[in-house]
Design a protein around this motif. Structure first.
Motif, mmCIF file in Angstrom:
data_model
loop_
_atom_site.group_PDB
_atom_site.id
_atom_site.type_symbol
_atom_site.label_atom_id
_atom_site.label_comp_id
_atom_site.label_asym_id
_atom_site.label_seq_id
_atom_site.Cartn_x
_atom_site.Cartn_y
_atom_site.Cartn_z
ATOM 1 N N GLN A 24 0.412 2.043 -13.205
ATOM 2 C CA GLN A 24 0.986 2.264 -14.548
ATOM 3 C C GLN A 24 0.530 1.181 -15.510
ATOM 4 O OE1 GLN A 24 5.184 2.388 -13.966
ATOM 5 N NE2 GLN A 24 5.152 4.408 -12.999
ATOM 6 N N ARG A 25 0.303 -0.007 -15.022
ATOM 7 C CA ARG A 25 -0.126 -1.119 -15.877
ATOM 8 C C ARG A 25 -1.499 -0.834 -16.476
ATOM 9 N NH1 ARG A 25 1.682 -6.165 -17.876
ATOM 10 N NH2 ARG A 25 -0.086 -7.524 -18.057
ATOM 11 N N PHE A 41 0.809 -1.219 0.000
ATOM 12 C CA PHE A 41 0.000 0.000 0.000
ATOM 13 C C PHE A 41 0.844 1.271 0.000
ATOM 14 C CE2 PHE A 41 -2.970 -3.160 1.612
ATOM 15 C CZ PHE A 41 -4.059 -2.903 0.800
ATOM 16 N N LEU A 42 2.156 1.146 -0.101
ATOM 17 C CA LEU A 42 3.004 2.332 -0.181
ATOM 18 C C LEU A 42 2.688 3.099 -1.464
ATOM 19 C CD1 LEU A 42 6.428 0.866 0.969
ATOM 20 C CD2 LEU A 42 4.965 2.446 2.239
ATOM 21 N N PRO A 43 2.776 4.437 -1.425
ATOM 22 C CA PRO A 43 2.435 5.229 -2.625
ATOM 23 C C PRO A 43 3.240 4.838 -3.873
ATOM 24 C CG PRO A 43 2.610 6.660 -0.716
ATOM 25 C CD PRO A 43 3.062 5.293 -0.278
ATOM 26 N N SER A 44 4.532 4.578 -3.708
ATOM 27 C CA SER A 44 5.337 4.231 -4.891
ATOM 28 C C SER A 44 4.909 2.892 -5.477
ATOM 29 C CB SER A 44 6.822 4.209 -4.533
ATOM 30 O OG SER A 44 7.093 3.212 -3.565
ATOM 31 N N VAL A 45 4.512 1.968 -4.629
ATOM 32 C CA VAL A 45 4.065 0.654 -5.109
ATOM 33 C C VAL A 45 2.690 0.774 -5.756
ATOM 34 C CG1 VAL A 45 3.474 -1.682 -4.374
ATOM 35 C CG2 VAL A 45 5.469 -0.546 -3.404
ATOM 36 N N ARG A 46 1.822 1.585 -5.175
ATOM 37 C CA ARG A 46 0.512 1.792 -5.779
ATOM 38 C C ARG A 46 0.646 2.404 -7.167
ATOM 39 N NH1 ARG A 46 -2.822 5.078 -1.855
ATOM 40 N NH2 ARG A 46 -4.493 4.634 -3.318
#
Length: 117
Positions: free
Chosen positions: A114-115, A104-109
C-alpha cells in the motif's frame, strides 16, 4: 494495520527483551560499557519497530536479511548443544525466525505494498 503486523512488532520486541535482559545476569554486565551498549541495541529495536509500523520497505528487507543470520546462529547454537541456562537465547532465535517468516504473510505483504501504490 493487519493483526499479523501487530504480532510481528510484538514478537520482535519480545525477541529483543529475551536477548538483552538475560545478559545482565552474566559477568559481561560488570563491564563499564555494557549498559550503554544494551541501550543502543534496545533503541535500534525500537527504531526498527517504528520503521515497520510506518511501512518502510527497507525495514522489512533488513529484517529478513538479519533473520537469515539469526537462523544461522541459532543453528550453530543448537549444533553445539544447548544448556538449560541458554533457553532465552533459543527462544529469542525462534521468535526472530517467526518474525522473518511472518513478514511474508499475504496481509503483511499487502500492508507494505500500500505504501508503494
Amino acid at each position: 494495520m493487519p493483526p499479523a503486523m501487530l504480532a510481528i512488532i510484538a514478537c520482535y520486541l519480545a525477541h529483543l527483551a529475551l536477548e538483552i535482559l538475560p545478559l545482565y545476569a552474566t559477568p559481561m554486565a560488570q563491564f563499564e560499557l555494557f549498559t550503554p551498549s544494551m541501550v543502543v541495541i534496545g533503541l535500534y529495536g525500537v527504531a526498527m519497530s517504528v520503521a515497520l509500523w510506518r511501512k518502510q520497505p527497507w525495514a522489512r528487507v533488513w529484517l529478513v536479511l538479519t533473520t537469515v543470520i539469526a537462523a544461522f546462529l541459532l543453528g550453530r547454537l543448537l549444533w553445539r548443544g544447548v544448556s538449560i541456562a541458554q533457553w532465552p537465547a533459543v527462544a529469542a532465535g525462534i521468535l526472530r525466525i517467526a518474525v522473518g517468516a511472518m513478514l511474508f504473510l499475504p496481509s503483511v505483504r499487502r500492508w507494505f505494498a500500500q505504501r508503494r501504490a
